[in-house]
Motif scaffolding. Structure first.
Motif, PDB file in Angstrom:
ATOM      1  N   PHE A   1     -13.885 -13.923   0.111  1.00 48.43           N
ATOM      2  CA  PHE A   1     -13.232 -12.336   0.441  1.00 48.43           C
ATOM      3  C   PHE A   1     -13.733 -11.120   1.176  1.00 48.43           C
ATOM      4  CE2 PHE A   1     -14.102 -13.338  -4.576  1.00 48.43           C
ATOM      5  CZ  PHE A   1     -12.677 -12.449  -4.479  1.00 48.43           C
ATOM      6  N   THR A   2     -13.344 -10.778   1.662  1.00 46.75           N
ATOM      7  CA  THR A   2     -13.736  -9.773   2.960  1.00 46.75           C
ATOM      8  C   THR A   2     -12.644  -8.430   2.961  1.00 46.75           C
ATOM      9  OG1 THR A   2     -14.151  -9.602   5.953  1.00 46.75           O
ATOM     10  CG2 THR A   2     -12.158 -10.390   4.488  1.00 46.75           C
ATOM     11  N   ARG A   3     -13.341  -7.853   3.168  1.00 44.03           N
ATOM     12  CA  ARG A   3     -12.815  -6.209   3.249  1.00 44.03           C
ATOM     13  C   ARG A   3     -12.634  -5.844   4.749  1.00 44.03           C
ATOM     14  NH1 ARG A   3     -13.623  -3.276   6.669  1.00 44.03           N
ATOM     15  NH2 ARG A   3     -15.898  -3.234   6.566  1.00 44.03           N
ATOM     16  N   VAL A   4     -11.845  -5.604   5.605  1.00 46.23           N
ATOM     17  CA  VAL A   4     -11.800  -5.715   6.494  1.00 46.23           C
ATOM     18  C   VAL A   4     -11.006  -4.319   6.758  1.00 46.23           C
ATOM     19  CG1 VAL A   4      -9.568  -7.189   6.467  1.00 46.23           C
ATOM     20  CG2 VAL A   4     -11.259  -6.884   8.659  1.00 46.23           C
ATOM     21  N   SER A   5     -10.826  -3.915   8.729  1.00 43.97           N
ATOM     22  CA  SER A   5      -9.999  -3.191   9.235  1.00 43.97           C
ATOM     23  C   SER A   5      -8.771  -3.978   8.865  1.00 43.97           C
ATOM     24  CB  SER A   5      -9.716  -2.253   9.995  1.00 43.97           C
ATOM     25  OG  SER A   5      -8.975  -1.657  10.970  1.00 43.97           O
ATOM     26  N   THR A   6      -7.561  -2.642   8.723  1.00 45.93           N
ATOM     27  CA  THR A   6      -5.645  -3.482   8.830  1.00 45.93           C
ATOM     28  C   THR A   6      -5.682  -3.682  10.342  1.00 45.93           C
ATOM     29  OG1 THR A   6      -5.316  -1.791   8.755  1.00 45.93           O
ATOM     30  CG2 THR A   6      -5.214  -2.764   6.510  1.00 45.93           C
ATOM     31  N   GLY A   7      -6.685  -3.077  11.301  1.00 45.46           N
ATOM     32  CA  GLY A   7      -6.247  -3.060  12.538  1.00 45.46           C
ATOM     33  C   GLY A   7      -6.447  -4.447  12.951  1.00 45.46           C
ATOM     34  N   VAL A   8      -7.505  -5.105  12.489  1.00 51.01           N
ATOM     35  CA  VAL A   8      -7.963  -6.603  13.329  1.00 51.01           C
ATOM     36  C   VAL A   8      -7.623  -7.575  12.359  1.00 51.01           C
ATOM     37  CG1 VAL A   8      -9.730  -8.264  12.690  1.00 51.01           C
ATOM     38  CG2 VAL A   8     -10.183  -5.749  12.896  1.00 51.01           C
ATOM     39  N   VAL A   9      -6.631  -7.665  10.836  1.00 50.90           N
ATOM     40  CA  VAL A   9      -5.221  -7.852  10.511  1.00 50.90           C
ATOM     41  C   VAL A   9      -4.624  -8.349  10.700  1.00 50.90           C
ATOM     42  CG1 VAL A   9      -4.099  -8.249   8.048  1.00 50.90           C
ATOM     43  CG2 VAL A   9      -6.612  -7.021   8.193  1.00 50.90           C
ATOM     44  N   ALA A  10      -4.144  -7.067  11.857  1.00 49.48           N
ATOM     45  CA  ALA A  10      -2.796  -7.515  12.836  1.00 49.48           C
ATOM     46  C   ALA A  10      -3.236  -8.692  12.893  1.00 49.48           C
ATOM     47  CB  ALA A  10      -2.692  -6.034  13.050  1.00 49.48           C
ATOM     48  N   ASP A  11      -3.631  -9.196  13.883  1.00 51.82           N
ATOM     49  CA  ASP A  11      -3.601 -10.743  14.524  1.00 51.82           C
ATOM     50  C   ASP A  11      -3.465 -11.192  14.086  1.00 51.82           C
ATOM     51  OD1 ASP A  11      -4.068  -9.267  17.296  1.00 51.82           O
ATOM     52  OD2 ASP A  11      -5.895 -10.181  17.591  1.00 51.82           O
ATOM     53  N   PHE A  12      -3.686 -11.561  12.314  1.00 49.37           N
ATOM     54  CA  PHE A  12      -3.121 -12.987  11.594  1.00 49.37           C
ATOM     55  C   PHE A  12      -1.638 -12.598  10.980  1.00 49.37           C
ATOM     56  CE2 PHE A  12      -7.759 -11.835  12.515  1.00 49.37           C
ATOM     57  CZ  PHE A  12      -7.856 -13.605  13.468  1.00 49.37           C
ATOM     58  N   SER A  13      -1.594 -10.782  10.841  1.00 47.31           N
ATOM     59  CA  SER A  13      -0.318 -10.334  10.041  1.00 47.31           C
ATOM     60  C   SER A  13       0.669  -9.524  10.095  1.00 47.31           C
ATOM     61  CB  SER A  13      -0.689 -10.609   8.700  1.00 47.31           C
ATOM     62  OG  SER A  13       0.491  -9.992   7.856  1.00 47.31           O
ATOM     63  N   LYS A  14       1.833  -9.439  11.640  1.00 40.52           N
ATOM     64  CA  LYS A  14       2.083  -9.339  12.316  1.00 40.52           C
ATOM     65  C   LYS A  14       2.411  -7.381  11.691  1.00 40.52           C
ATOM     66  CE  LYS A  14       6.470  -8.841  13.083  1.00 40.52           C
ATOM     67  NZ  LYS A  14       8.384  -8.697  13.055  1.00 40.52           N
ATOM     68  N   ALA A  15       2.703  -7.489  10.266  1.00 41.41           N
ATOM     69  CA  ALA A  15       3.162  -6.524   9.559  1.00 41.41           C
ATOM     70  C   ALA A  15       2.447  -5.356   9.425  1.00 41.41           C
ATOM     71  CB  ALA A  15       4.371  -6.578   8.234  1.00 41.41           C
ATOM     72  N   MET A  16       1.045  -6.058   9.129  1.00 37.43           N
ATOM     73  CA  MET A  16       0.030  -4.864   9.209  1.00 37.43           C
ATOM     74  C   MET A  16      -0.713  -3.964  10.038  1.00 37.43           C
ATOM     75  SD  MET A  16      -2.166  -4.298   6.605  1.00 37.43           S
ATOM     76  CE  MET A  16      -1.387  -5.239   3.966  1.00 37.43           C
ATOM     77  N   GLY A  17       0.311  -4.763  11.764  1.00 37.99           N
ATOM     78  CA  GLY A  17      -0.044  -4.452  12.429  1.00 37.99           C
ATOM     79  C   GLY A  17       0.195  -2.471  13.446  1.00 37.99           C
ATOM     80  N   VAL A  18       0.969  -2.203  11.775  1.00 35.19           N
ATOM     81  CA  VAL A  18       2.224  -0.642  11.641  1.00 35.19           C
ATOM     82  C   VAL A  18       0.977   0.077  11.329  1.00 35.19           C
ATOM     83  CG1 VAL A  18       2.560  -0.782   9.210  1.00 35.19           C
ATOM     84  CG2 VAL A  18       4.104   0.775  10.751  1.00 35.19           C
ATOM     85  N   PHE A  19      -0.019   0.046  11.421  1.00 34.86           N
ATOM     86  CA  PHE A  19      -1.034   0.949  11.053  1.00 34.86           C
ATOM     87  C   PHE A  19      -2.081   1.138  12.134  1.00 34.86           C
ATOM     88  CE2 PHE A  19      -1.466  -0.756   6.514  1.00 34.86           C
ATOM     89  CZ  PHE A  19      -0.981  -0.058   5.512  1.00 34.86           C
ATOM     90  N   SER A  20      -2.548   0.269  13.204  1.00 41.57           N
ATOM     91  CA  SER A  20      -2.510   0.568  14.401  1.00 41.57           C
ATOM     92  C   SER A  20      -1.710   1.720  15.183  1.00 41.57           C
ATOM     93  CB  SER A  20      -2.461  -0.741  15.243  1.00 41.57           C
ATOM     94  OG  SER A  20      -3.577  -0.970  14.097  1.00 41.57           O
ATOM     95  N   LEU A  21      -0.290   1.361  15.117  1.00 47.17           N
ATOM     96  CA  LEU A  21       0.720   2.953  15.312  1.00 47.17           C
ATOM     97  C   LEU A  21       0.023   4.355  15.664  1.00 47.17           C
ATOM     98  CD1 LEU A  21       3.638   1.560  14.610  1.00 47.17           C
ATOM     99  CD2 LEU A  21       2.665   1.449  16.870  1.00 47.17           C
ATOM    100  N   PRO A  22      -0.493   5.353  16.332  1.00 53.36           N
ATOM    101  CA  PRO A  22      -0.498   6.242  16.537  1.00 53.36           C
ATOM    102  C   PRO A  22      -0.253   7.445  15.948  1.00 53.36           C
ATOM    103  CG  PRO A  22       0.353   6.327  18.544  1.00 53.36           C
ATOM    104  CD  PRO A  22       0.127   4.594  17.905  1.00 53.36           C
ATOM    105  N   TYR A  23      -0.288   8.528  15.351  1.00 48.07           N
ATOM    106  CA  TYR A  23       0.317   9.492  14.667  1.00 48.07           C
ATOM    107  C   TYR A  23       1.568   9.198  13.413  1.00 48.07           C
ATOM    108  CZ  TYR A  23      -2.556  11.961  18.009  1.00 48.07           C
ATOM    109  OH  TYR A  23      -3.890  12.825  18.430  1.00 48.07           O
ATOM    110  N   ILE A  24       1.451   8.271  12.816  1.00 45.29           N
ATOM    111  CA  ILE A  24       2.741   7.773  12.187  1.00 45.29           C
ATOM    112  C   ILE A  24       2.350   8.556  10.545  1.00 45.29           C
ATOM    113  CG2 ILE A  24       3.392   5.697  12.895  1.00 45.29           C
ATOM    114  CD1 ILE A  24       1.480   4.124  10.718  1.00 45.29           C
ATOM    115  N   PHE A  25       1.261   8.865   9.948  1.00 44.16           N
ATOM    116  CA  PHE A  25       1.426   9.725   9.263  1.00 44.16           C
ATOM    117  C   PHE A  25       0.846  10.810   9.767  1.00 44.16           C
ATOM    118  CE2 PHE A  25      -0.956   5.083   7.289  1.00 44.16           C
ATOM    119  CZ  PHE A  25       0.363   4.887   6.988  1.00 44.16           C
ATOM    120  N   ASP A  26       1.371  12.289   8.926  1.00 39.97           N
ATOM    121  CA  ASP A  26       1.002  13.556   8.829  1.00 39.97           C
ATOM    122  C   ASP A  26      -0.972  13.792   8.421  1.00 39.97           C
ATOM    123  OD1 ASP A  26       3.468  13.396   9.530  1.00 39.97           O
ATOM    124  OD2 ASP A  26       4.152  14.368   7.699  1.00 39.97           O
ATOM    125  N   ASN A  27      -0.938  13.177   7.288  1.00 40.31           N
ATOM    126  CA  ASN A  27      -2.781  13.708   6.751  1.00 40.31           C
ATOM    127  C   ASN A  27      -2.699  12.280   5.639  1.00 40.31           C
ATOM    128  OD1 ASN A  27      -1.011  13.900   4.686  1.00 40.31           O
ATOM    129  ND2 ASN A  27      -0.656  16.323   4.845  1.00 40.31           N
TER     130      ASN A  27
END
Length: 345
Positions: free
Chosen positions: A107-133
């Motif tokens: 197991f690991t607890r990891v930032s989705t920003g790191v996982v993006a290099d292994f699973s493309k779909a997770m890269g969406v979270f690295s995009l800026p200002y996609i969430f209002d709050n």
């Protein structure tokens, strides 16, 4: 003492032990413990696994890890033990993710920003200002679309168990940082993925991908000028002691993910697979509550330390500046961005 007296004493002790055992509310039959009150079986675990985290022992994600491990133990009646290793004891995040993918670490607890290099779909979270709050973020994470994104990790040989909170990320620097213009030309550490590199370029700064554990010394020696993270990480890493200028731009909300090696997961019986998923989901609210408490404590500590903090009252210039980054990846993340927009409504 003669042999006759000694034999009598031993017999008395054995009899007393039998009487005491008969008075106990606990009995064991066929390896299953039954008690007068429901409680976790205290027999030795038959399966021990490891969970890696980069943060210190009292950090909210590690507390979430520990709650997950506790719930797994309870639900398995002590059969399954998960040892939590904080403070990068098993390696830095990216190296650990590789080990989890291979099944060397369970197991690991990891930032989705790191996982993006292994699973493309997770890269969406690295995009800026996609969430209002925060509300918008968690409305998406708790939706069917959010769960679908977790499930997509299986294609990369991970099992996405749950999302954990990580707040909003802000820039901090050794140099003055009172507006977006101050970032120009600064060398900024980023999580090791391509979207973050493009984000920094859009702000006219120079991106330096780097392992989290190397950031403090790099700030201290001037190898980099700045970095970005949330309040608790800025605090517990002691980055605030060497980069004393913080601007609250909130450019990203990058959730954490608790995940398991698919190699290890596939070896489990169905009952234990259900235990893992249920325990992870039950640990989420606890982790989120701990996050809020820790975040407030970190902010108070940093403000008291005399860090120069700039509030961003108008985020539009920031959104305009990073728009090219979003547009560059819009087609690639079309479905994910549509789902996030749907959660906004």
């Amino acid at each position: 003492m003669n042999k006759k007296v000694m034999t009598g004493s031993v017999a008395s002790l054995l009899l007393a032990g039998i009487v005491l055992a008969g008075c106990s509310s606990t009995s064991t039959t066929g390896g299953t413990q039954t008690t007068g009150a429901a409680k976790t079986d205290d027999k030795k675990p038959t399966l021990t696994m490891r969970l890696a985290d980069t943060h210190p022992p009292d950090y909210p994600t590690v507390l979430g890890d520990k709650k997950f491990a506790e719930l797994v133990s309870q639900k398995s009646n002590g059969r399954i033990k998960i040892d939590v290793f904080p403070s990068s004891q098993l390696g830095e995040e990216k190296a650990v993710v590789e080990q989890v993918q291979l099944g060397a670490i369970e197991f690991t607890r990891v930032s989705t920003g790191v996982v993006a290099d292994f699973s493309k779909a997770m890269g969406v979270f690295s995009l800026p200002y996609i969430f209002d709050n925060e509300e918008h973020e968690w409305k998406f994470l708790n939706s069917a679309d959010g769960n679908k994104l977790l499930d997509s990790l299986s294609a990369s040989r991970f099992i996405g168990l749950a999302y954990y909170d990580s707040g909003a990320r802000n820039f901090y620097s050794r140099k003055p940082l009172t507006s977006i213009n101050d970032l120009k030309g600064q060398k900024i550490r980023v999580i090791q993925n391509k979207i973050n590199i493009d984000l920094i370029s859009a702000l006219n700064a120079s991106a330096t991908p780097m392992a989290y554990g190397d950031v403090f010394s790099s700030l201290q020696t001037g190898v980099i000028d700045a970095a970005e993270n949330n309040w608790p990480s800025y605090d517990t890493s002691n980055h605030y002691t060497v980069a004393k200028n913080l601007i609250l731009d909130g450019h990203q909300r990058v959730p954490e993910v608790l995940m398991m090696s698919k190699v290890a997961f596939d070896k489990l019986p169905d009952e234990d697979k259900k235990i893992m998923k249920a325990a992870a989901q039950e640990s989420v609210q606890y982790q989120r509550d701990e996050w809020k408490k820790f975040e407030k404590k970190s902010e108070e500590k940093i403000r008291a330390a005399g860090v120069t903090i700039t509030e961003v009252k108008d985020v539009k210039p920031w959104q305009d500046a990073v728009k090219p980054t979003i547009e560059k990846y819009r087609a690639e993340y079309k479905d994910e961005l549509a789902a996030i927009d749907k959660a906004r409504k």
